[in-house]
Structure formats: structure tokens, C-alpha cells
Design a protein around this motif. Structure first.
Motif, PDB file in Angstrom:
ATOM      1  N   TRP A  64       0.678  -0.924  -0.074  1.00 40.36           N
ATOM      2  CA  TRP A  64       0.075  -0.205  -0.206  1.00 40.36           C
ATOM      3  C   TRP A  64       0.917   0.920   0.151  1.00 40.36           C
ATOM      4  CZ3 TRP A  64      -1.224  -4.539   1.664  1.00 40.36           C
ATOM      5  CH2 TRP A  64      -2.560  -5.403   2.026  1.00 40.36           C
ATOM      6  N   ALA A  65       1.178   1.554  -1.349  1.00 40.12           N
ATOM      7  CA  ALA A  65       2.456   2.826  -1.424  1.00 40.12           C
ATOM      8  C   ALA A  65       1.439   3.910  -0.801  1.00 40.12           C
ATOM      9  CB  ALA A  65       2.551   3.071  -3.364  1.00 40.12           C
ATOM     10  N   ILE A 112       7.832   9.965   0.252  1.00 42.83           N
ATOM     11  CA  ILE A 112       7.247   8.398  -0.076  1.00 42.83           C
ATOM     12  C   ILE A 112       7.467   6.625   0.321  1.00 42.83           C
ATOM     13  CG2 ILE A 112       6.393   6.824  -2.101  1.00 42.83           C
ATOM     14  CD1 ILE A 112       7.066   9.876  -4.182  1.00 42.83           C
ATOM     15  N   TRP A 113       6.696   5.734   0.850  1.00 39.60           N
ATOM     16  CA  TRP A 113       6.651   5.249   2.202  1.00 39.60           C
ATOM     17  C   TRP A 113       6.292   4.120   1.128  1.00 39.60           C
ATOM     18  CZ3 TRP A 113       4.479   8.906   4.251  1.00 39.60           C
ATOM     19  CH2 TRP A 113       3.402   8.557   4.686  1.00 39.60           C
ATOM     20  N   GLY A 114       6.101   2.258   1.699  1.00 39.33           N
ATOM     21  CA  GLY A 114       5.482   1.645   2.050  1.00 39.33           C
ATOM     22  C   GLY A 114       4.718   1.123   2.914  1.00 39.33           C
ATOM     23  N   ARG A 115       4.032   0.326   2.727  1.00 46.16           N
ATOM     24  CA  ARG A 115       2.900   0.649   3.969  1.00 46.16           C
ATOM     25  C   ARG A 115       2.450  -1.373   3.593  1.00 46.16           C
ATOM     26  NH1 ARG A 115      -2.287   3.726   4.116  1.00 46.16           N
ATOM     27  NH2 ARG A 115      -1.653   3.801   1.778  1.00 46.16           N
ATOM     28  N   THR A 116       2.368  -1.959   4.463  1.00 48.28           N
ATOM     29  CA  THR A 116       2.097  -3.895   4.237  1.00 48.28           C
ATOM     30  C   THR A 116       1.671  -3.968   5.487  1.00 48.28           C
ATOM     31  OG1 THR A 116       4.570  -3.863   5.745  1.00 48.28           O
ATOM     32  CG2 THR A 116       4.415  -3.684   3.372  1.00 48.28           C
ATOM     33  N   ASN A 117       0.526  -4.869   5.329  1.00 39.57           N
ATOM     34  CA  ASN A 117      -0.118  -5.862   6.130  1.00 39.57           C
ATOM     35  C   ASN A 117      -1.385  -5.012   6.868  1.00 39.57           C
ATOM     36  OD1 ASN A 117       1.005  -8.384   5.806  1.00 39.57           O
ATOM     37  ND2 ASN A 117       2.448  -7.848   7.366  1.00 39.57           N
ATOM     38  N   CYS A 118      -2.028  -4.584   5.449  1.00 33.55           N
ATOM     39  CA  CYS A 118      -3.562  -3.838   5.915  1.00 33.55           C
ATOM     40  C   CYS A 118      -4.180  -3.988   5.063  1.00 33.55           C
ATOM     41  CB  CYS A 118      -2.623  -1.911   4.639  1.00 33.55           C
ATOM     42  SG  CYS A 118      -1.406  -1.589   4.899  1.00 33.55           S
TER      43      CYS A 118
END
Length: 230
Positions: free
Chosen positions: A38-39, A70-76
Motif C-alpha cells: 500500500w504505497a 514516499i513509503w510503502g505500507r504492508t499487511n493492511c
């Protein structure tokens, strides 16, 4: 038509022409990880990116926002209204981020048209690490600077910095001036824990004042790409 009214119409036309010639900088975000990311972007919001998916974000140089990331999210998990939660990188439970994400996150940071018609950009591990990342110009015609951090930082993370899904920064864990550089009068420098990150990603920020080997620039007006798992 009065002189004053005519003057302001002419001024508006000139202003519109100036704005129209100020091209947007496009940041193209792509997910090459074999899982969903999830950017997140401030400014920009957020987007679910399956493997191979991309997201284009126009970034106007005339914006008053100077420092961007900017970063990336995980397990959302998000509901249809865009509310939910992420294990890593969560931004107050919103799909469309308005605030910075919760560490640990690998950050792409940039400032457009800061001085001398240059953009400045970096990859920062000051907030820890969660995803391999590349940050580079979309084309090498005008600028060849290319930075990436692709080491197995999570797998090799020191025990005291380990957390599910990422590797914490020393500042997040210990919250002291030694690691956080919060005291402006303190001439903070690298530590054994910051060197762990620097040894594996030599062109990334490992502590807040790690400018010399970590900050890059390109001429303003070009486009960029951010790749997760390059």
C-alpha cells in the motif's frame, strides 16, 4: 472596460501562462515486490499496489510543500471508506495518507526546485527499514543519479531493533539524543547501530546528519521513479 479591470485581466492571463509553463514533476511509484504494498505519499495520499502495479503522482514545483516523502505500507486492511490499519507504515488508519507513517519505514524523500533550479532527493533509513527501494530519475538523459537500498536488512537486523515486518531505527527504540540528534547543539554522529544500516546501504541516510554520502540532486523539471523491491 476600465484601465484597472483591463490591467487585472492582463495580469491574470500572464499568471496563467506562467503557471502553465511550470510543468509538473511526475513521480512514478511501482511495486515489484511479490506481494501487495500500500504505497503512501505526502503529498499524494495512498494507493493499493499489487505486484507489478504502478501509481503516477503529479508534484507541482509551485507547491508550498517543500519536504516530501514516499513509503510503502504492508499487511493492511481497509474498508470501502478507506479506513483501516497497516502493520507497518500506518498513517492514522487512512488509505489516503495526510500524515507521515509510523516507523519502521524505508523513506524516499525529496524537495523540488530548492535552490539553483535543483531537486534534492534521498533514501532514508533514519525511520528504520521495511522494504527494499530504488529512487532515481525516470530518464538518465539529464541526470544519472540512482540510489537504492536492497540489502537483507530485516533478516540481518540486530536483535534490539527487530520488530515484525521491519527493522527499527535506534531512535525509535532508545529515544535518546545520541541516536535521534534532537539536540541542535549536539554534534551527533554515526553509532554502531547506525553503521549497521550504512554498511548495507551506503548511499542511504543512516542517521539524521548523514548528508555527505546520502543526499543527491538533479536539475529541476525532470521526472522520477520509486520502486519497491527493485
Amino acid at each position: 472596460m476600465s484601465f484597472i479591470k483591463s490591467f487585472f485581466i492582463s495580469l491574470s492571463v500572464i499568471t496563467c501562462q506562467l503557471i502553465s509553463t511550470q510543468a509538473d514533476t511526475i513521480i512514478n511509484i511501482r511495486n515489484n515486490c511479490p506481494f501487495t504494498v500500500w504505497a503512501a505519499a505526502v503529498p499524494g495520499g495512498g494507493r493499493r499496489l499489487a505486484y507489478g502495479a504502478a501509481w503516477r503522482i503529479p508534484q507541482t514545483n509551485l507547491s508550498s510543500i517543500s519536504s516530501r516523502r514516499i513509503w510503502g505500507r504492508t499487511n493492511c486492511n481497509f474498508d470501502t471508506s478507506g479506513r483501516g490499519q497497516c502493520q507497518i507504515g500506518d498513517c492514522k488508519g487512512l488509505l489516503e495518507c495526510q500524515d507521515y507513517g509510523t516507523p519502521p519505514v524505508t523513506l524516499a524523500e525529496y524537495t523540488l526546485n530548492l535552490s539553483n533550479n535543483k531537486d534534492y532527493f534521498d533514501i532514508s533509513l533514519v525511520d528504520g527499514f521495511n522494504l527494499p527501494m530504488e529512487f532515481s530519475p525516470a530518464s538518465t538523459d539529464k541526470c544519472s543519479a540512482r540510489i537504492s537500498c536492497t540489502a537483507d536488512i530485516i533478516g540481518q537486523c540486530p536483535n534490539e531493533l527487530r520488530t515484525p515486518g521491519g527493522c527499527n531505527s535506534p531512535c525509535t527504540v532508545f529515544k535518546t539524543d545520541l541516536y535521534c540528534c534532537r539536540n541542535k547543539s549536539n554534534n551527533c554522529g554515526p553509532t554502531n547501530l547506525s553503521k549497521f544500516f550504512k554498511d548495507r546501504c551506503s548511499t542511504s541516510y543512516s542517521y539524521p546528519k548523514d548528508d555527505t554520502t546520502s543526499l543527491f540532486n538533479c536539475p529541476s523539471g525532470i521526472n522520477y521513479r520509486v520502486v519497491f523491491c527493485p
